[in-house]
Design an enzyme around this catalytic site. Structure first.
Site, PDB file in Angstrom:
ATOM      1  N   GLU A 142      79.362 -49.983   6.089  1.00  0.00           N
ATOM      2  CA  GLU A 142      79.484 -49.111   7.374  1.00  0.00           C
ATOM      3  C   GLU A 142      79.783 -50.220   8.773  1.00  0.00           C
ATOM      4  O   GLU A 142      79.983 -50.016   9.681  1.00  0.00           O
ATOM      5  CB  GLU A 142      78.159 -48.415   7.374  1.00  0.00           C
ATOM      6  CG  GLU A 142      78.026 -47.502   6.481  1.00  0.00           C
ATOM      7  CD  GLU A 142      77.118 -46.234   7.051  1.00  0.00           C
ATOM      8  OE1 GLU A 142      76.646 -45.985   8.024  1.00  0.00           O
ATOM      9  OE2 GLU A 142      76.808 -45.478   6.051  1.00  0.00           O
TER      10      GLU A 142
HETATM   11  C1  KLS Z   1      76.541 -42.313   2.803  1.00  0.00           C
HETATM   12  N1  KLS Z   1      75.951 -43.081   3.889  1.00  0.00           N
HETATM   13  C2  KLS Z   1      75.436 -42.254   4.823  1.00  0.00           C
HETATM   14  O1  KLS Z   1      75.597 -40.910   4.967  1.00  0.00           O
HETATM   15  N2  KLS Z   1      74.946 -42.874   5.894  1.00  0.00           N
HETATM   16  C3  KLS Z   1      74.204 -42.446   6.864  1.00  0.00           C
HETATM   17  N3  KLS Z   1      74.037 -41.287   6.936  1.00  0.00           N
HETATM   18  N4  KLS Z   1      73.843 -43.224   7.803  1.00  0.00           N
HETATM   19  C4  KLS Z   1      73.121 -42.825   8.907  1.00  0.00           C
HETATM   20  C5  KLS Z   1      73.777 -42.880  10.175  1.00  0.00           C
HETATM   21  C6  KLS Z   1      73.049 -42.207  11.293  1.00  0.00           C
HETATM   22  C7  KLS Z   1      71.867 -41.524  11.123  1.00  0.00           C
HETATM   23  C8  KLS Z   1      71.345 -41.055  10.060  1.00  0.00           C
HETATM   24  C9  KLS Z   1      71.894 -41.765   8.657  1.00  0.00           C
END
Ligand code: KLS
Length: 305
Positions: A142
């Site tokens: 990310e």
């Molecule tokens: C596959 N990875 C994710 O889905 N990560 C993710 N959802 N991170 C996140 C970002 C913002 C709020 C909550 C979780």
């Protein structure tokens, strides 16, 4: 079509075997290896939430006491689940890796979490899940993307060829804007089996935008990305939050909102559509509908309608 779910970062999560007994789940991504090596020889670090016993390998951030996970992976295998080890997550700070560091990282992951290899153990590689082997690796990068992930994936695939009798996978979880800053290079140049796009947290291309009738939901464009990639046969999954609180506000879709989305794209792209990815297992478990079905069970019902 498959339901893939992330496990490891859920609040007060139950142990892995609980989820491996849920028939609606096909692929479980164990998250996360959240600290990446900076130099050749550095060990990565891991975090699996409330699991493991809090002990680490000496002078490392790699968890050494993940007894629930090493005890439960055989249950998952017996139930026919595919278990992938996920790298990254929103808390990771991967940093851009050189080709050499990327290949070292791939070797470390393979010898430590892949098939048991006595000579690797003699060389000092740890076995955080003991003799259990994962079925592959997931890239949930990310931030700080770059060319290193392509090198890692190519190296992992070299290792995979030494075990022709066993199927190993590579998957990725890009954000929905195209190009994805972290993974586009790797998707273009290296062989992925599954791409589960996070169609949440970025409004324009989100599944929420589709429900609101916008034309900016971009599954169709992701199909084009895959068809132009190193593996045009890779399967594309629709990633969704498994509960209201599992993503930024407004991105959760209830089952009635998911139906038309899946119906349209499963029919429009039968060869590329792979299924649904959910963030994440505990949010799904706590998100029952009026019939008492978890969100994952609701999604499985939609896929098999
Ligand atoms: C596959 N990875 C994710 O889905 N990560 C993710 N959802 N991170 C996140 C970002 C913002 C709020 C909550 C979780």
């Amino acid at each position: 079509s498959n339901v893939a779910v992330y496990y490891g970062q859920g609040a007060n999560q139950l142990r892995l075997s609980h989820f491996c007994q849920e028939t609606s789940l096909d692929i479980i991504n164990l998250g996360f290896i959240n600290v990446f090596p900076e130099e050749v020889g550095d060990w990565p670090g891991s975090n699996f939430g409330n699991q493991c016993d809090g002990t680490y390998y000496a002078d490392s951030l790699l968890l050494a006491g993940c007894h629930q996970i090493w005890e439960d992976i055989p249950v998952c295998k017996a139930m026919g689940k595919t278990i992938l080890l996920s790298l990254g997550g929103s808390s990771a700070d991967p940093g851009v890796m050189s080709h050499e560091v990327a290949e070292w990282f791939a070797d470390f992951l393979w010898y430590s979490f892949g098939p048991y290899n006595a000579s690797a153990v003699e060389q000092g590689f740890p076995r955080p899940f003991q003799n259990n082997s994962v079925d592959g690796f997931d890239f949930d990068i990310e931030s700080d993307g770059g060319h290193g992930y392509g090198s890692m994936i190519d190296r992992l695939r070299d290792h995979y060829t030494n075990y022709p009798e066993h199927q190993f996978y590579i998957s990725g979880a890009p954000q929905c804007p195209i190009p994805d800053l972290q993974l586009s290079y790797a998707i273009q140049n290296s062989h992925f089996d599954f791409i589960w796009v996070q169609f949440y947290n970025t409004f324009a291309c989100s599944a929420r935008a589709f429900v609101e009738g916008l034309t900016t939901f971009n599954f169709a464009s992701w199909v084009d990305v895959i068809q132009a990639s190193a593996n045009p046969d890779a399967k594309l999954y629709i990633g969704l939050p498994a509960g209201e609180a599992a993503a930024n506000a407004g991105y959760y879709l209830d089952e009635t909102e998911v139906w038309p989305l899946i119906s349209e794209y499963i029919q429009s792209y039968p060869d590329t559509f792979g299924g649904i990815m959910l963030w994440e297992a505990t949010a799904s478990e706590n998100n029952l509908d009026a019939r008492g079905l978890t969100y994952a069970e609701q999604m499985k019902e939609i896929l098999y309608h």
